[in-house]
Design a protein around this motif. Structure first.
Motif, PDB file in Angstrom:
ATOM      1  N   UNK A 235       0.785  -1.239   0.000  1.00 16.82           N
ATOM      2  CA  UNK A 235       0.000   0.000   0.000  1.00 16.82           C
ATOM      3  C   UNK A 235       0.816   1.287   0.000  1.00 16.82           C
ATOM      4  N   UNK A 236       2.120   1.224   0.323  1.00 15.66           N
ATOM      5  CA  UNK A 236       2.996   2.405   0.334  1.00 15.66           C
ATOM      6  C   UNK A 236       2.426   3.495   1.246  1.00 15.66           C
ATOM      7  N   UNK A 237       2.532   3.283   2.538  1.00 13.80           N
ATOM      8  CA  UNK A 237       1.952   4.176   3.539  1.00 13.80           C
ATOM      9  C   UNK A 237       2.965   4.479   4.637  1.00 13.80           C
ATOM     10  N   UNK A 238       2.716   5.549   5.371  1.00  7.50           N
ATOM     11  CA  UNK A 238       3.577   5.940   6.483  1.00  7.50           C
ATOM     12  C   UNK A 238       2.774   6.797   7.440  1.00  7.50           C
ATOM     13  N   UNK A 239       3.324   7.018   8.625  1.00  2.84           N
ATOM     14  CA  UNK A 239       2.719   7.904   9.610  1.00  2.84           C
ATOM     15  C   UNK A 239       3.617   9.116   9.796  1.00  2.84           C
ATOM     16  N   UNK A 240       2.987  10.275   9.936  1.00  2.01           N
ATOM     17  CA  UNK A 240       3.712  11.543  10.074  1.00  2.01           C
ATOM     18  C   UNK A 240       3.190  12.291  11.290  1.00  2.01           C
ATOM     19  N   UNK A 241       4.072  12.608  12.234  1.00  6.75           N
ATOM     20  CA  UNK A 241       3.681  13.448  13.375  1.00  6.75           C
ATOM     21  C   UNK A 241       4.067  14.892  13.092  1.00  6.75           C
ATOM     22  N   UNK A 242       3.096  15.786  13.214  1.00  5.70           N
ATOM     23  CA  UNK A 242       3.346  17.204  13.020  1.00  5.70           C
ATOM     24  C   UNK A 242       3.714  17.844  14.361  1.00  5.70           C
ATOM     25  N   UNK A 243       4.020  19.133  14.340  1.00  4.30           N
ATOM     26  CA  UNK A 243       4.581  19.786  15.518  1.00  4.30           C
ATOM     27  C   UNK A 243       3.571  19.976  16.646  1.00  4.30           C
ATOM     28  N   UNK A 244       2.292  19.859  16.348  1.00  2.32           N
ATOM     29  CA  UNK A 244       1.282  19.963  17.404  1.00  2.32           C
ATOM     30  C   UNK A 244       0.935  18.599  18.009  1.00  2.32           C
ATOM     31  N   UNK A 246      -0.341  16.042  16.314  1.00  2.84           N
ATOM     32  CA  UNK A 246      -1.287  15.317  15.463  1.00  2.84           C
ATOM     33  C   UNK A 246      -0.530  14.378  14.531  1.00  2.84           C
ATOM     34  N   UNK A 247      -1.124  13.235  14.256  1.00  6.44           N
ATOM     35  CA  UNK A 247      -0.473  12.218  13.429  1.00  6.44           C
ATOM     36  C   UNK A 247      -1.328  11.952  12.195  1.00  6.44           C
ATOM     37  N   UNK A 248      -0.692  12.028  11.043  1.00 10.03           N
ATOM     38  CA  UNK A 248      -1.349  11.879   9.741  1.00 10.03           C
ATOM     39  C   UNK A 248      -0.947  10.562   9.099  1.00 10.03           C
ATOM     40  N   UNK A 249      -1.892   9.918   8.442  1.00 12.00           N
ATOM     41  CA  UNK A 249      -1.599   8.713   7.670  1.00 12.00           C
ATOM     42  C   UNK A 249      -1.346   9.111   6.217  1.00 12.00           C
ATOM     43  N   UNK A 250      -0.130   8.885   5.753  1.00  8.71           N
ATOM     44  CA  UNK A 250       0.245   9.174   4.365  1.00  8.71           C
ATOM     45  C   UNK A 250      -0.023   7.949   3.508  1.00  8.71           C
ATOM     46  N   UNK A 251      -0.678   8.160   2.367  1.00 10.73           N
ATOM     47  CA  UNK A 251      -0.882   7.099   1.383  1.00 10.73           C
ATOM     48  C   UNK A 251      -0.360   7.581   0.043  1.00 10.73           C
ATOM     49  N   UNK A 252       0.489   6.794  -0.582  1.00 11.90           N
ATOM     50  CA  UNK A 252       1.049   7.166  -1.878  1.00 11.90           C
ATOM     51  C   UNK A 252      -0.051   7.420  -2.901  1.00 11.90           C
ATOM     52  N   UNK A 253      -1.062   6.561  -2.932  1.00 12.17           N
ATOM     53  CA  UNK A 253      -2.141   6.709  -3.911  1.00 12.17           C
ATOM     54  C   UNK A 253      -2.842   8.050  -3.757  1.00 12.17           C
ATOM     55  N   UNK A 254      -3.065   8.475  -2.507  1.00 11.73           N
ATOM     56  CA  UNK A 254      -3.705   9.770  -2.263  1.00 11.73           C
ATOM     57  C   UNK A 254      -2.800  10.920  -2.697  1.00 11.73           C
ATOM     58  N   UNK A 255      -1.503  10.787  -2.429  1.00 17.18           N
ATOM     59  CA  UNK A 255      -0.555  11.833  -2.813  1.00 17.18           C
ATOM     60  C   UNK A 255      -0.485  11.972  -4.332  1.00 17.18           C
ATOM     61  N   UNK A 256      -0.515  10.842  -5.025  1.00 17.59           N
ATOM     62  CA  UNK A 256      -0.486  10.882  -6.486  1.00 17.59           C
ATOM     63  C   UNK A 256      -1.758  11.506  -7.045  1.00 17.59           C
TER      64      UNK A 256
END
Length: 269
Positions: A235-244, A246-256
């Protein structure tokens, strides 16, 4: 232009934390090119490698290690050299590293598990997760279909996306789609989530970041924050924590898809 190049960010985004898991370097199904492009787009204080980064099981059966896989390692080493703390959490496919747990080399640490404190004060257990799966402690994922059938779906996945890229379409995971449709897989995922959430509750932590089952998710399991990195095979995914915090789920398909929409808007405008 490949689909990996198409979503290349124009500049690095500063984030607090990145989590990736189940890269399976050393296998033909590893999406190393996409992962390299993803990592190039961020400057993070911490990067957690949440297990199964190198597939020791496959490498025992024969060497497969193209330049793209070396590029992922080099990218991570470069990040560590530039100040990013890289924490490698061992998994079942790279269990050969567990004998070296607690090893520290500069900004790179090797651990079996660790607790991460988010910017908003949550304590999250970071662990691969194979310890909570009695089936795949002794056999690999999707035991309901069998190992050979799973390998077959990954091969189909690879060829399908080869032709999708040739015709200008973004990445899409056949194997991840099947997991949502097959009742046995859905039940297995639910059982895994419940087991690991129970352990988190027992330890009096707020949540868990894990991998192992190749199914990215952010949701509540009872009172526990359950976060799964997914993988870079299906699925090509990752988790990203921002400075506040909050944690975002990254999906390659969504980014494309987002990049394609922006490109279309620019052309139209």
């Amino acid at each position: 232009m490949t689909s990996a190049e198409f979503v290349k960010p124009s500049r690095k985004q500063r984030v607090r934390t990145l989590w990736i898991s189940d890269v399976h370097l050393g296998t033909r199904d590893c999406q190393a090119e996409h992962l390299s492009q993803f990592l190039k787009g961020y400057h993070a204080d911490k990067v957690y490698l949440v297990g199964d980064i190198i597939d020791g099981w496959k490498l025992r059966g024969g060497m497969y290690w193209p330049q793209a896989h070396t590029n992922v390692i080099r990218r991570l080493l470069t990040m560590a050299k530039r100040g990013t703390e890289v924490i490698y959490v061992t998994g079942n496919h790279d269990e050969f590293l567990r004998r070296y747990s607690k090893l520290i080399l500069g900004n790179i640490q090797l651990v079996d598990e660790v607790v991460h404190v988010t910017a908003d004060g949550r304590h999250l257990l970071v662990i691969h997760g194979d310890q909570f799966d009695v089936i795949t402690r002794y056999h690999r994922w999707l035991a309901f279909l069998g190992d050979s059938a799973y390998e077959f779906t990954l091969t189909l996945n690879r060829w399908l996306n080869h032709w999708r890229a040739r015709y200008g379409y973004g990445y899409w995971s056949l194997s991840a789609y099947l997991k949502h449709k097959v009742k046995t897989a859905v039940s297995f995922i639910s059982d895994f989530e419940e087991a690991i959430a129970h352990e988190v509750t027992k330890r009096e932590l707020h949540g868990v970041v894990c991998g192992h089952i190749h199914h990215a998710e952010i949701r509540k399991v009872g009172e526990v924050d359950y976060l799964n990195c997914g993988d870079w095979v299906e699925s090509c995914t990752a988790l990203i924590e921002h400075w506040d915090g909050s944690i975002e789920l990254y999906r390659l398909a969504d980014a494309q898809a987002k990049a394609a929409l922006l490109k279309a808007e620019m052309v139209a405008g």
